[in-house]
Design a protein around this motif. Structure first.
Motif, PDB file in Angstrom:
ATOM      1  N   LEU A   1       0.863  -1.179   0.000  1.00  0.00           N
ATOM      2  CA  LEU A   1       0.000   0.000   0.000  1.00  0.00           C
ATOM      3  C   LEU A   1       0.895   1.222   0.000  1.00  0.00           C
ATOM      4  CD1 LEU A   1       0.117   1.233   3.102  1.00  0.00           C
ATOM      5  CD2 LEU A   1      -1.621  -0.479   3.554  1.00  0.00           C
ATOM      6  N   VAL A  49      -3.615   4.380  -0.926  1.00  0.00           N
ATOM      7  CA  VAL A  49      -4.294   3.287  -1.628  1.00  0.00           C
ATOM      8  C   VAL A  49      -3.677   1.948  -1.229  1.00  0.00           C
ATOM      9  CG1 VAL A  49      -4.984   4.662  -3.629  1.00  0.00           C
ATOM     10  CG2 VAL A  49      -2.738   3.534  -3.610  1.00  0.00           C
ATOM     11  N   VAL A  50      -4.482   0.886  -1.366  1.00  0.00           N
ATOM     12  CA  VAL A  50      -3.978  -0.474  -1.227  1.00  0.00           C
ATOM     13  C   VAL A  50      -4.162  -1.180  -2.563  1.00  0.00           C
ATOM     14  CG1 VAL A  50      -6.189  -1.401  -0.367  1.00  0.00           C
ATOM     15  CG2 VAL A  50      -4.045  -2.602   0.149  1.00  0.00           C
ATOM     16  N   LEU A  94      -7.975   4.505   0.529  1.00  0.00           N
ATOM     17  CA  LEU A  94      -8.075   4.348   1.975  1.00  0.00           C
ATOM     18  C   LEU A  94      -8.170   5.728   2.627  1.00  0.00           C
ATOM     19  CD1 LEU A  94      -5.143   1.786   2.367  1.00  0.00           C
ATOM     20  CD2 LEU A  94      -7.582   1.254   2.263  1.00  0.00           C
ATOM     21  N   ALA A 108      -5.197   7.188   7.912  1.00  0.00           N
ATOM     22  CA  ALA A 108      -4.602   5.886   8.234  1.00  0.00           C
ATOM     23  C   ALA A 108      -3.095   5.894   8.038  1.00  0.00           C
ATOM     24  CB  ALA A 108      -5.234   4.796   7.382  1.00  0.00           C
ATOM     25  N   LEU A 123      -2.267   0.660   9.452  1.00  0.00           N
ATOM     26  CA  LEU A 123      -1.601   0.382   8.174  1.00  0.00           C
ATOM     27  C   LEU A 123      -1.291  -1.108   8.039  1.00  0.00           C
ATOM     28  CD1 LEU A 123       0.965   3.280   7.572  1.00  0.00           C
ATOM     29  CD2 LEU A 123      -1.126   2.801   6.295  1.00  0.00           C
ATOM     30  N   LEU A 132      -4.521  -2.903   7.273  1.00  0.00           N
ATOM     31  CA  LEU A 132      -4.946  -2.624   5.902  1.00  0.00           C
ATOM     32  C   LEU A 132      -4.074  -3.337   4.883  1.00  0.00           C
ATOM     33  CD1 LEU A 132      -5.665   1.189   6.328  1.00  0.00           C
ATOM     34  CD2 LEU A 132      -7.378  -0.596   5.922  1.00  0.00           C
ATOM     35  N   SER A 135      -4.273  -6.717   0.930  1.00  0.00           N
ATOM     36  CA  SER A 135      -3.650  -6.919  -0.374  1.00  0.00           C
ATOM     37  C   SER A 135      -3.539  -8.399  -0.718  1.00  0.00           C
ATOM     38  CB  SER A 135      -2.266  -6.264  -0.416  1.00  0.00           C
ATOM     39  OG  SER A 135      -1.384  -6.914   0.478  1.00  0.00           O
ATOM     40  N   ILE A 149     -12.007  -6.665  -1.126  1.00  0.00           N
ATOM     41  CA  ILE A 149     -11.545  -5.511  -0.352  1.00  0.00           C
ATOM     42  C   ILE A 149     -12.698  -4.588   0.062  1.00  0.00           C
ATOM     43  CG2 ILE A 149     -10.141  -3.405  -0.398  1.00  0.00           C
ATOM     44  CD1 ILE A 149      -8.076  -4.945  -2.046  1.00  0.00           C
ATOM     45  N   LEU A 209     -12.957  -4.033   4.009  1.00  0.00           N
ATOM     46  CA  LEU A 209     -12.366  -2.759   4.428  1.00  0.00           C
ATOM     47  C   LEU A 209     -13.119  -2.096   5.581  1.00  0.00           C
ATOM     48  CD1 LEU A 209     -10.341  -0.461   4.145  1.00  0.00           C
ATOM     49  CD2 LEU A 209     -11.679   0.398   2.197  1.00  0.00           C
ATOM     50  N   LEU A 252     -11.487  -1.007   9.227  1.00  0.00           N
ATOM     51  CA  LEU A 252     -11.453   0.389   9.660  1.00  0.00           C
ATOM     52  C   LEU A 252     -12.147   0.597  11.004  1.00  0.00           C
ATOM     53  CD1 LEU A 252     -12.125   2.229   6.276  1.00  0.00           C
ATOM     54  CD2 LEU A 252      -9.948   2.057   7.513  1.00  0.00           C
TER      55      LEU A 252
END
Length: 347
Positions: A62, A81-82, A134, A138, A145, A148, A152, A301, A305, A309
């Motif tokens: 990410l 972004v991831v 994202l 974060a 992180l 998250l 991936s 995702i 997600l 979060l």
């Protein structure tokens, strides 16, 4: 820029490589904040899967978007972004059906000619379809992180296995494999409502995480002894849903043997070392279903997600060692020697 390359078995190097640039209108260049080493990377490290000398490696990352092509509208410069472990165009038949890993124009990070995630930056094809934005805040939260980053690959892959196995309320789930994917399979089964989760693993530090993730029972035996132990826990019947997260012939045989008649196996362990294969008549006679394969994590995702979060699930404990980019070779050694479960790379 600096990036990880593989030259021969056990020969990982961090070297200067050309900076990535936008080549096509749909590309983006992402500066990597976090990446990691996957258990499947170890097959290349050990020489069990072929790589060209100097080939890039790493497929989980990410970061921050630094540049975009003229046709990119979904993510802009500065966005956090991831990236899923494969890129995809988002419009082919397979992508529309949710099977992004079969995308007609997709590809795998670290394949010949592409950037790898274990570097300072990555060129991302089909950025609008591949990347997921994202929350910007974060970026300053190390634990978040890490959580998250699992989206991936390993969290989505564990979810794929749990879905394939049919994890749900009212069933018993067994998970073969105590690596990061297997542990995320435990977490996914718990999220899907499984009443009982049996984790198969011999390493106490890992089975402690499995219990933290929702495992109700731990079986430390292997082979026939493991089968006997699981059946003792399930009135001799076995588990309704079995996650196979290793990929060896032995692990798959164990998975079949501990599956209840009428149950299902969700397999996501990258196959390696299989010789004689499986006797399908056993699965036929006992009505055992087999589902799984390469997980289309880009499809998962958006579903996973929000739970990451808001803290409903926290996969971050699968990372038990963090290195800088220059320390990646040591990270491979640690995972190969099983002194680390999963290594995160912090840029």
């Amino acid at each position: 820029m600096r990036a990880t390359t593989i030259h021969a078995p056990f020969d990982m190097r961090v070297e200067d490589v050309p900076d990535p640039v936008v080549r096509n209108p749909g590309d983006a260049v992402v500066r990597v904040l976090r990446s990691c080493i996957c258990g499947s990377d170890l097959w290349a490290y050990r020489g069990e899967s072929a790589r060209q000398p100097g080939q890039r490696i790493g497929h989980e990352f990410l970061g921050i978007v630094e540049e975009t092509g003229a046709e990119v509208t979904g993510v802009g410069r500065g966005a956090l972004v991831v990236a899923p472990f494969m890129w995809s165009d988002g419009v082919c038949d397979y992508c529309r059906e949710g099977l992004t890993t079969s995308c007609e124009h997709g590809g795998f990070w670290g394949s010949v000619g592409s950037d790898g995630g274990q570097g300072e930056a990555v060129r991302v094809p089909f950025a609008d379809a591949t990347l997921v934005a994202l929350p910007a805040e974060a970026a300053s939260d190390d634990r978040l992180l890490a959580a998250l980053l699992t989206l991936s690959d390993v969290m989505g892959t564990g979810h794929h296995a749990a879905l394939g196995a049919g994890a749900r309320a009212g069933v018993t789930v067994a998970v073969v494999g105590d690596g990061a994917v297997g542990l995320c399979g435990v977490l996914a089964a718990k999220r899907l409502g499984a009443d009982r989760i049996i984790a198969l693993g011999r390493h106490e530090a890992r089975t402690d995480i499995a219990r933290r993730f929702g495992a109700t029972d731990v079986v430390a035996e292997r082979g026939d002894a493991a089968v006997e132990a699981v059946r003792e826990l399930t009135r001799g019947q076995g588990a309704h849903a079995v996650v196979e997260a290793v990929g060896t012939e032995q692990s798959m045989r164990t998975a079949v043997s501990i599956t209840r008649d009428g149950g299902a196996i969700g397999f996501v362990g990258v196959p390696h070392g299989s010789g004689t294969g499986l006797d399908l008549s056993v699965m036929f006679d006992r009505n055992i279903a087999l589902r799984g394969g390469v997980a289309p994590v880009r499809t998962y995702i958006p579903e996973l997600l929000p739970d990451v979060l808001d803290g409903t699930i926290d996969p971050s404990p699968v990372f038990d060692l963090t290195v800088g980019l220059e320390g990646v070779p040591d990270g491979y050694k640690a995972m190969d020697e099983r002194t680390a479960l999963k290594v995160m790379v912090a840029n």
